[in-house]
Design an enzyme around this catalytic site. Structure first.
Site, mmCIF file in Angstrom:
data_model
loop_
_atom_site.group_PDB
_atom_site.id
_atom_site.type_symbol
_atom_site.label_atom_id
_atom_site.label_comp_id
_atom_site.label_asym_id
_atom_site.label_seq_id
_atom_site.Cartn_x
_atom_site.Cartn_y
_atom_site.Cartn_z
ATOM 1 N N CYS A 1 0.824 -1.206 0.000
ATOM 2 C CA CYS A 1 0.000 0.000 0.000
ATOM 3 C C CYS A 1 0.867 1.268 0.000
ATOM 4 O O CYS A 1 1.493 1.550 -1.007
ATOM 5 C CB CYS A 1 -0.999 -0.048 1.149
ATOM 6 N N HIS B 1 -3.597 -5.450 1.382
ATOM 7 C CA HIS B 1 -2.806 -5.723 2.596
ATOM 8 C C HIS B 1 -2.824 -7.199 2.990
ATOM 9 O O HIS B 1 -3.753 -7.628 3.695
ATOM 10 C CB HIS B 1 -3.399 -4.931 3.768
ATOM 11 N N GLU C 1 -1.062 -8.589 5.249
ATOM 12 C CA GLU C 1 -0.871 -8.719 6.704
ATOM 13 C C GLU C 1 -2.180 -8.538 7.479
ATOM 14 O O GLU C 1 -2.260 -8.890 8.646
ATOM 15 C CB GLU C 1 0.198 -7.724 7.189
HETATM 16 N N1 LIG Z 1 -3.222 1.849 3.815
HETATM 17 C C1 LIG Z 1 -2.337 2.621 3.219
HETATM 18 O O1 LIG Z 1 -1.132 2.330 3.214
HETATM 19 C C2 LIG Z 1 -2.824 3.917 2.623
HETATM 20 C C3 LIG Z 1 -1.850 4.542 1.679
HETATM 21 C C4 LIG Z 1 -2.142 6.000 1.377
HETATM 22 N N2 LIG Z 1 -2.135 6.777 2.585
HETATM 23 C C5 LIG Z 1 -3.437 6.137 0.616
HETATM 24 O O2 LIG Z 1 -4.425 6.552 1.196
HETATM 25 O O3 LIG Z 1 -3.489 5.850 -0.560
#
Ligand SMILES: NC(=O)CC[C@H](N)C(=O)O
Length: 229
Positions: free
Chosen positions: A86, A203, A205
């Site tokens: 992400c 994600h 994890e």
């Molecule tokens: N969960 C995250 O890593 C979010 C990544 C980034 N802040 C976004 O909103 O795109």
């Protein structure tokens, strides 16, 4: 196996990924602050999710210039495996370790939900526990996950097995209807040319043990441990 998790101001998935790594590795990863300038020899570096520098300017733009990223790049160039999740994926595109960019979601909203992904390359250190075409459920939580790269580069990436995951239906069908953010060709994650660096928006994890509601994400950490131990 030796792994490190990089921590930036605003990271919020660093501990989650450390827990998932420990469950698969049997030992704790090193937690490294972004201001550090050195890393020991490692098998795996994880750049975790979150809101590094409050997403100021553009997600990942500031973190890409953190002192530790010079060292992450140097280790990646030597073949150390790097996993960006992400915000970590955004940071890796900003540093040039991965091709393409992550733009605002096409609906201009932060999207937080579970999605299905199809495994597009099951022959890497990140996916060897999968079969080609496996469908997994991972959570997404992002505002800038709309992947884009020039068509010519994308064709070369596809030919080289660099598309890691595509957003799909529960049954593995890839269509615009199941594309959450407008990403080119439903791309949810990509590799570098050598398949030693992976970045993905979802994600693993966050669904890596039953207590979290599912364990589809565990296969990625188990794959890495099997490949790198
Ligand atoms: N969960 C995250 O890593 C979010 C990544 C980034 N802040 C976004 O909103 O795109």
């Amino acid at each position: 196996m030796k792994a490190a998790v990089i921590v930036f101001p605003g990271s919020n998935c660093d501990r989650d990924v450390a827990v998932a790594l420990e469950a698969s590795m049997g030992s704790k990863p090193l937690m490294v602050w972004h201001r550090d300038t050195q890393l020991p020899d490692l098998d795996l570096i994880v750049v975790p999710g979150g809101f590094s520098y409050g997403d100021y300017l553009r997600c990942g733009a500031m973190a890409a210039h953190s002192p530790i990223m010079r060292e992450v790049k140097a280790q990646a160039d030597k073949g150390t495996r790097v996993l960006g999740i992400c915000n970590g994926f955004q940071i890796l595109t900003e540093t040039g370790l991965l091709p393409g960019v992550l733009m605002r979601n096409r609906n201009l909203k932060f999207i937080c939900k579970d999605v299905y992904l199809r495994v597009e390359n099951a022959g890497t250190d990140f996916t060897r526990k999968h079969k080609l075409g496996d469908v997994v459920r991972y959570p997404i939580a992002h505002a800038e996950g709309n992947y884009f790269v020039e068509p010519e580069t994308f064709r070369a990436m596809e030919g080289n097995g660099q598309v890691a995951f595509r957003y799909c239906s529960k049954h593995g069908e890839v269509s615009d209807a199941v594309n959450p953010n407008g990403a080119l060709s439903n791309v949810a994650g990509v590799y570098n040319a050598a398949k030693t660096v992976l970045g993905l928006m979802p994600h693993p994890e966050r669904l890596a043990e039953d207590l979290l509601g599912g364990r589809d994400g565990k296969a990625m950490f188990d794959s890495l441990v099997e490949a790198l131990r």
